[in-house]
Design a protein around this motif. Structure first.
Motif, short mmCIF file in Angstrom:
data_model
loop_
_atom_site.label_atom_id
_atom_site.label_comp_id
_atom_site.label_asym_id
_atom_site.label_seq_id
_atom_site.Cartn_x
_atom_site.Cartn_y
_atom_site.Cartn_z
N ASP A 55 0.83 -1.21 0.00
CA ASP A 55 0.00 0.00 0.00
C ASP A 55 0.86 1.26 0.00
N LYS A 56 2.04 1.18 0.63
CA LYS A 56 2.94 2.34 0.66
C LYS A 56 3.78 2.44 -0.60
N GLY A 57 3.58 1.52 -1.54
CA GLY A 57 4.33 1.57 -2.80
C GLY A 57 5.78 1.14 -2.65
N ARG A 58 6.05 0.31 -1.64
CA ARG A 58 7.45 -0.07 -1.41
C ARG A 58 7.73 -1.54 -1.78
N THR A 59 6.83 -2.14 -2.58
CA THR A 59 7.11 -3.47 -3.12
C THR A 59 7.48 -3.31 -4.59
#
Lengths: 120, 585, 245
Positions: B297-301
């Protein structure tokens, strides 16, 4: 109702290893021939010089070719046999390649000893 | 045709074989049959990698194993069952040692143990990273030495024979011939494992279709805690192949796309170079999988064609440790991802792995139906509560497999009830019914057109992932329930092209799909009713744990119209009142 | 890279075909797809009647052995791109009766396996704790314990093809797995079967079993090793008086 696939007569040509297997099985015939030849030689020697020379004369030409082929088969048999040695003899803490090299060294040593006895 | 055995075990994996041995040992006069849809050594126990937990060393105690299990399960664990479990696990693993299991060893020849997620002490016995494989083959080879255990390999069980609330055997299809057979028995033990194939992305083998759960459910036994589905945090993308938790226990790190050990942001502790028990990468699976969703969700994958991923970093362990402790991980990465974990990062994402719920049993493996027992993943005893700890499931198979076997043996020895005429009539009916079903699906001349089995299956899996994934809410679950109702209706029109009797895998797929639809519905309806978040069941519309209302097991029963009716039963608490789950601090 | 590949799959449906015939299917060619993924694509989307076994799809359950382009392999661990541009020929494992399509009857192996007693044999009661076994002692048999019973070795073995009575590579390797286990005392119980004409002596060391083995078990090595053991025993029996053996 299962289907059993018949074995084709040329199955041994399907893979190099199968072919080698067939050759090695065949090599037993030539090993046997070497034994017979050796017995004939011994018999000729025991029968005196004349018989021995007759035997030597007979051993040229076609018989020589046969013996060369037989030698190749016996070598094939010996080499494949030796290459198996490390897998049959697993010695703790000794790497397989050492077992293999020792076998070849032993073979060489025995052959040299034999050659020395014969050619001396 | 029908045969008779005193006890029939359905399933030939870890729990099934252990149960069969237990029956034979309990009373050598009994005949016991193992009926399995695959050869026993193909059973899914074979895929278990990391290890089996049981208190082993002097620095560990049963109390600690018990506490780890209870807190790991977010207090939904029946504490009397867990007590029996931690007490008997060491003896069971030792028995396996005595049967020849090649456990990894310490230098002095004693059993070696490793760390595992959620465990405060090193207590996980292992056979490199093929623990399940070695356990299963040891059990299988041991049963070969026991002529009292009769095997029916590649027989697919289609239903249980029930008369007046008592189970009297099974109806099964012999796959090689397509013959429908009945095996009459005084007791049946279900050991069919889990149901991961209800979801699209799973570590579970193709055979994990929840057969035993559906068999019991249809026969009238309730399923328990079905809303608790475990996601394992490290599956390989595309295939879903499991990368064992042992990889983290040996010191592996989880990194987001910036190379950051993101678990520190989710109340799981602070990063240290060496693994710390019950901390960071050695936290429990539910929390780790949930952390992944937040990272996403935080865009860190990192995005890949097969979904978002993070990385598992084993490079700092070096080739020697990896080859000694994790050879299978290296083999799997090289084969299926074309990477070498000694030098490269392993892409991983959460993957459906285990079903905490299952057929409701007591601590002897007895279900609510007389003569019906269950053990292993198919059962819910329950020692796993809302989240199972890694390496508790293999010993669970042994402990409760043995318990169910003993209980069934005792039951058939002490009771004299023989199957009546009704059972034989039922067996004949079942056979006719199956033939008719098969003919109907093979006809394919239905109103509304033909449906492909695979299409319905895929849509069911998508509905489950969307509706009942790591995070769910009332709306997503209600939508999934609708989709499943629709799919059940379409299932009626599913077509079988294969008319052959010989090894008809399409007919098997049809029957498995019908089992899976039942199991999927039971999961969704149980999840809908539980208005709280606990362990692996996370409701975004009910974010907190609610001990007031839901410190209770859900029980779902099948209604005559095919729906599920949910009610609750209390959790057995003996010594640990509900508390906070603390990891890494 | 082309985006499809042709799979030629052997079909045999008893009652329908007298002997196997090949049926061709075009399947998507993707980098991640194993031969098994191709078959699953066919079964799910093209032809539901195709029958084959599979389960774990991670090379450990041993279900999905097949003959692919002439070699025995696990279809879940063999990739379509390795055969591009195709065609890929998929047949059932050789040397077994074919039940249906790619499904073979392994009953012969299942019947032979117990004859070599592949389980731990001890006369005494087990100890309170574990049998001690050092990592070195574990290494002595570890390799042979890796067998997944996938039957690729039987499929590769020409001796098994010619002499179906041969006990076979996997069963002998599993017997050796226990013979070499420091906890086991059953070597003498296994000797009669292993030393028989259908046991190790039937093997002429083609070595294909070890080449085919997907788990590095080296059944050929196990067999050769047992030949030495058996020969040593025979020699001892011949030379030594009964009491001294």
């Amino acid at each position: 109702m299962t289907y059993v696939k018949p074995i084709s007569t040329l199955w041994w040509l399907r893979r190099p290893s199968y072919f080698l297997f067939a050759l090695r099985e065949l090599s037993s015939v030539f090993v046997a021939w070497f034994v017979v030849y050796l017995l004939m030689l011994v018999s000729a020697i025991s029968a005196g010089p004349e018989a021995y020379h007759r035997f030597l004369d007979w051993s040229t030409g076609r018989v020589l070719v046969l013996n060369v082929v037989a030698l190749l088969f016996v070598l094939l048999h010996a080499v494949t046999w030796f290459n198996l040695a490390p897998r049959a003899m697993v010695v703790p803490h000794v790497p397989p390649v050492v077992v293999l090299v020792l076998h070849y060294l032993l073979w060489l040593g025995l052959s040299a000893a034999l050659a020395w006895v014969v050619l001396r | 045709m029908s045969t008779f055995h005193n006890v029939v075990v359905v399933g030939g994996g870890g729990a099934g074989l252990r149960a069969a041995i237990a029956v034979a040992e309990a009373n050598p006069r009994l005949t016991v049959a193992v009926v399995s849809k695959v050869y026993p050594m193909r059973s899914h126990t074979v895929s278990a990698e990391g290890g089996a937990a049981a208190v082993a060393g002097p620095d560990d105690s049963l109390e600690e194993h018990l506490y780890d299990t209870i807190s790991g399960g977010d207090w939904l664990v029946d504490q009397d069952a867990a007590e029996a479990f931690v007490q008997e696990a060491p003896r069971e693993l030792l028995r396996l040692e005595h049967w020849g299991c090649p456990w990894s060893r310490q230098r002095d020849g004693r059993i070696a143990v490793r760390a595992f997620g959620g465990m405060k002490k090193k207590r996980t016995w292992f056979a490199a990273d093929k623990t399940g494989f070695h356990m299963l083959h040891t059990l299988f080879q041991t049963t070969l030495s026991n002529p009292d255990v009769v095997r029916y390999d590649e027989w697919f069980v289609t239903s249980l024979l029930v008369d007046d609330g008592q189970v009297y055997g099974v109806v099964a299809i012999e796959l090689a011939t397509g013959r429908v057979e009945t095996v009459i028995a005084n007791a049946v033990i279900l050991c069919t494992g889990g149901c991961g194939r209800v979801f699209p992305f799973t570590t579970n083998a193709n055979i994990k279709t929840g057969d035993g759960m559906a068999l019991a459910y249809r026969a009238g036994a309730p399923l328990k805690d079905m809303e608790f589905v475990q996601y394992h945090p490290t599956g390989l993308p595309f295939t879903g192949i499991l990368i064992t938790e042992a990889a983290r226990a040996e010191g592996g790190w989880l990194l987001n796309k910036d190379g950051y050990r993101y678990l520190q942001d989710y109340d799981l502790g602070t990063p240290t170079p060496h693994p710390v028990l019950r901390s960071m990468e050695l936290g429990p699976r539910d929390r780790l999988s949930q952390a992944f969703v937040h990272e996403h969700d935080k865009g860190r994958t990192t995005d890949t064609p097969y979904g978002p991923i993070v990385h598992l970093d084993l490079r700092h362990l070096g080739a020697e440790v990896i080859d000694a402790k994790l050879p299978f991980v290296r083999e799997l990465c090289s084969k299926y991802e074309n990477i070498d974990p000694v030098k490269e990062l392993i892409p991983v994402r959460p993957v459906v792995h285990y079903m905490m719920g299952g057929v409701h049993t007591d601590i002897h493996g007895a279900t609510s139906l007389t003569g019906l027992y269950a053990a292993g993943e198919v059962a819910c005893v329950s020692i796993n509560g809302a989240n199972r700890l890694g390496s508790n499931s293999l010993p669970e198979c042994l402990v409760f497999g043995a318990r169910a076997g003993q209980a069934a043996a005792e039951f058939v020895t002490s009771t004299r009830t023989a199957p009546g005429a009704a059972v034989y009539a039922q067996a004949r009916d079942a056979q006719r019914l199956l033939e008719r079903e098969f003919a109907r699906h093979a006809e394919g001349s239905h109103i509304g057109g033909r449906e492909r089995i695979a299409d319905i299956r895929t849509e069911m899996q998508t509905a489950m992932e969307n509706g009942a994934g790591i995070y769910r809410d009332g709306e997503s679950l209600a939508k999934a329930a609708d989709r499943l109702r629709d799919l059940r209706e379409r299932f009626g029109r599913a077509t079988v092209d294969d008319r052959s009797r010989t090894f008809n895998t399409e007919a098997v797929a049809l029957l498995e799909l019908s089992f899976m639809l039942d199991v999927a519905e039971s999961i969704v309806v149980s999840a809908l009713h539980r208005g709280e978040s606990r362990g692996a069941h996370q409701r975004t519309d009910f974010p907190g744990r609610d001990d007031e209302r839901f410190l209770a097991h859900s029980l779902v029963r099948r209604t005559p119209d095919g729906g599920g009716l949910v009610d609750y039963m209390p959790v057995k608490i003996t010594q640990w009142p509900p508390g906070e789950r603390v990891y890494g601090r | 890279m082309a985006d499809t590949i042709t799979m030629q799959v052997a079909r045999y449906r008893p009652g329908q075909e007298a002997e196997p015939v090949f049926q061709s299917y075009d399947v998507p060619l993707r980098k991640e797809w194993a031969v098994l993924d191709g078959l699953n694509h066919i079964k799910d989307h093209v032809d539901g009647t195709l029958s084959y076994r599979w389960s774990c799809r991670m090379g450990i359950c041993g279900s999905c052995g097949m003959t692919v382009n002439g070699s025995p392999v696990l279809s879940c661990a063999t990739f379509l791109t390795d055969y591009a541009p195709g065609p890929v020929r998929v047949e059932p494992l050789r040397n077994f009766p074919v039940v249906r399509d790619l499904v073979v009857d392994i009953g012969d192996f299942m019947a032979k396996l117990p004859s070599v007693k592949p389980w731990l044999i001890r006369d005494d009661e087990p100890p309170e704790g574990e049998y001690l076994q050092t990592p070195d002692e574990l290494d002595d048999y570890k390799k042979f314990s890796m067998c997944i019973n996938c039957m690729l070795c039987y499929s590769a073995c020409p001796v098994y093809a010619l002499d179906p009575a041969f006990v076979g590579p996997a069963a002998i390797a599993l017997a050796q797995r226990y013979n070499l286990d420091s906890r086991d005392e059953g070597a003498a119980d296994r000797r009669d079967v292993l030393s028989s004409a259908e046991g190790v002596w039937a093997c002429t060391f083609v070595g294909e079993c070890s080449t085919a083995c997907p788990k590095g078990v080296d059944p050929a090595g196990a067999i050769q090793r047992y030949k030495l053991t058996a020969a040593t025993h025979a020699l001892k029996d011949f030379l030594l008086p009964r009491g001294a053996r």
